[in-house]
Design an enzyme around this catalytic site. Structure first.
Site, PDB file in Angstrom:
ATOM      1  CG  ASP A 171      13.182  -3.606 -18.136  1.00  0.00           C
ATOM      2  OD1 ASP A 171      11.998  -3.172 -18.075  1.00  0.00           O
ATOM      3  OD2 ASP A 171      13.986  -3.181 -18.973  1.00  0.00           O
ATOM      4  CD  GLU A 179      11.297   0.934 -21.707  1.00  0.00           C
ATOM      5  OE1 GLU A 179      10.785   2.195 -22.431  1.00  0.00           O
ATOM      6  OE2 GLU A 179      11.917   1.353 -21.110  1.00  0.00           O
TER       7      GLU A 179
HETATM    8 ZN   LIG Z   1      10.822   3.404 -18.285  1.00  0.00          ZN
END
Ligand SMILES: [Zn+2]
Length: 431
Positions: free
Chosen positions: A75, A140
């Site tokens: 992501d 994340e």
């Molecule tokens: Zn990162």
């Protein structure tokens, strides 16, 4: 490298921003591309559903006594201000040896670094002489649930070593192991002095001004020299921080005054650092002649790597309460806590990594600290204490992660792939 750059470009083209409000299709597309890339090197590659979050990609390959987990995330941050980008954030473009695009460094470079190491072994050696598990997270950047998943499934990260490729070298061509991460706590402080605004002509003077009271509280958070007055730190034993480079990265003049005392690295790694990150008070535009009855601030405290966040939170809240002047009412509300990490660096994986980085770059690896905390690393330290955690990657300080014109240096990425390959081979030999 040409193949890997094509794979990196394919990943960068997908706007896999997992923040709420962004479409899910590109997130899932990036997961599928990642899964397929690892499957193509011969790994058992699958999407792992994570409760309350986007799936992680888990790919297993190789056999041997040693087991290494390779981490990255697919992501990305939102693109932000499109006008600030020289070329479109999701149209990968190579300029001056760097590949530009959102996620090119953070952290799709990490995916390609792991992929490159596995390809080097399978194509050139025909064999991966240790057990490798690639773990590529899907959420994340927005603080997803993988750390909680790891706390509930310790076996997943119980290994000889784990390479967390979500960092970078101190400067291009300077191999670096990040061995300390600051933690962070925050709290909100609210001052209420009056039931409603009071006309400053009629009441002003004796009437307690909530904003002035808040300013006095906030003013106590740093001393005259600019050192943080909450908690204390300890000396940093890794590499020093280059002041000219720091100033350049920060964007301040060579003669601008910096805050605090002692070595710059201490101030950036092992000493506490407090900042006011939000303030609720009437805006200047539309301000009226009234004594302000309520004001609020959010205070963030970066804490030394080895400091317990609960202790730090208590110290911050107590400090804010004690600092209230004039007997005003203060309500302090604790916010988020993130644990820092002082990593154990004396095991066989560290020895292998130091050798591998030295061999790949032709110079000795240095140790650095980083300001940001990584919740996943704290979770692994808690549930899998035998796993040696190595933070190394291709995000150099010029990579502009989380900012417009993010990029990765292609030669740096190649060197890190060489280093990771050598690391894995070396570790496989040390049985
Ligand atoms: Zn990162």
């Amino acid at each position: 490298m040409p193949d890997l750059l094509e794979d990196l470009s394919a990943l960068v083209r997908v706007p896999s921003c997992a923040f709420s409000g962004f479409p899910r299709e590109p997130v899932h597309e990036a997961a599928e591309i990642t899964r397929a890339l690892f499957a193509a090197v011969g790994a058992q590659s699958r999407l792992l559903p994570i409760d309350g979050g986007e799936p992680a990609v888990v790919a297993e390959l190789g056999a041997g006594e040693r087991h290494v987990v390779l981490y990255s995330h697919y992501d990305v941050q939102p693109a932000g201000d499109l006008d600030a980008w020289t070329t479109s954030p999701f149209e990968p473009t190579i300029r001056d040896g760097r590949l530009y695009g959102r996620g090119a460094a953070d952290d799709k470079s990490g995916i390609v670094m792991h992929l490159g190491a596995l390809r080097a072994m399978t194509r050139l050696l025909g064999d991966v002489p240790l057990r490798v598990t690639a773990l590529i997270e899907g959420e994340e950047e927005c603080g997803g649930p993988l750390p909680d998943y790891v706390l509930a499934h310790p076996a997943m990260v119980d290994a000889d070593a784990m390479v967390v490729a979500d960092v970078g070298n101190r400067s291009l061509g300077e191999p670096t192991l990040v061995t300390a991460l600051r933690g962070v706590v925050d709290a909100t402080v609210e001052v209420r002095t009056l039931p409603h605004p009071a006309h400053s002509g009629m009441f002003g003077g004796p009437a307690p001004d909530a904003l002035l009271a808040l300013i006095r509280i906030l003013d106590t958070l740093r001393d005259e020299a600019g050192d943080t007055t909450v908690l204390s730190g300890y000396p940093w034993e890794g590499a020093p921080v280059d002041e000219q480079q720091y100033r350049a990265d920060l964007g301040v003049a060579p003669d601008a005054q910096l805050l605090g005392t002692g070595p710059l690295a201490d101030r950036l790694v092992t000493k506490p650092a407090v900042n006011v990150i939000g303030l609720d008070a009437p805006p200047v535009h539309g301000a009226i002649n009234a004594v302000i009855p309520v004001a609020r601030a959010k205070v963030s405290l970066r804490i030394p790597p080895a400091t317990d966040p609960g202790t730090a939170m208590a110290a911050l809240c107590e400090h804010l309460r004690q600092a209230a002047p004039w007997g005003v009412d203060v309500v302090v509300t604790p916010g988020e806590e993130g644990r820092g990490c002082a990593l154990e660096t004396q095991g066989p994986a560290y020895a292998a990594a130091r050798w591998a980085l030295g061999a790949a770059y032709g110079r000795e690896a240095s140790e650095a600290g980083e300001g940001g905390s990584i919740p996943l690393v704290a979770a692994i330290m808690e549930v899998a204490p035998r796993t040696e955690i190595l933070l190394m990657g291709a995000e150099d300080p010029g990579a502009a992660i989380h900012a417009p014109n993010e990029s990765v240096d292609i030669a740096e990425l190649e060197s890190m792939i060489v280093a990771e390959t050598l690391f894995l081979l070396r570790l496989a030999e040390t049985v």
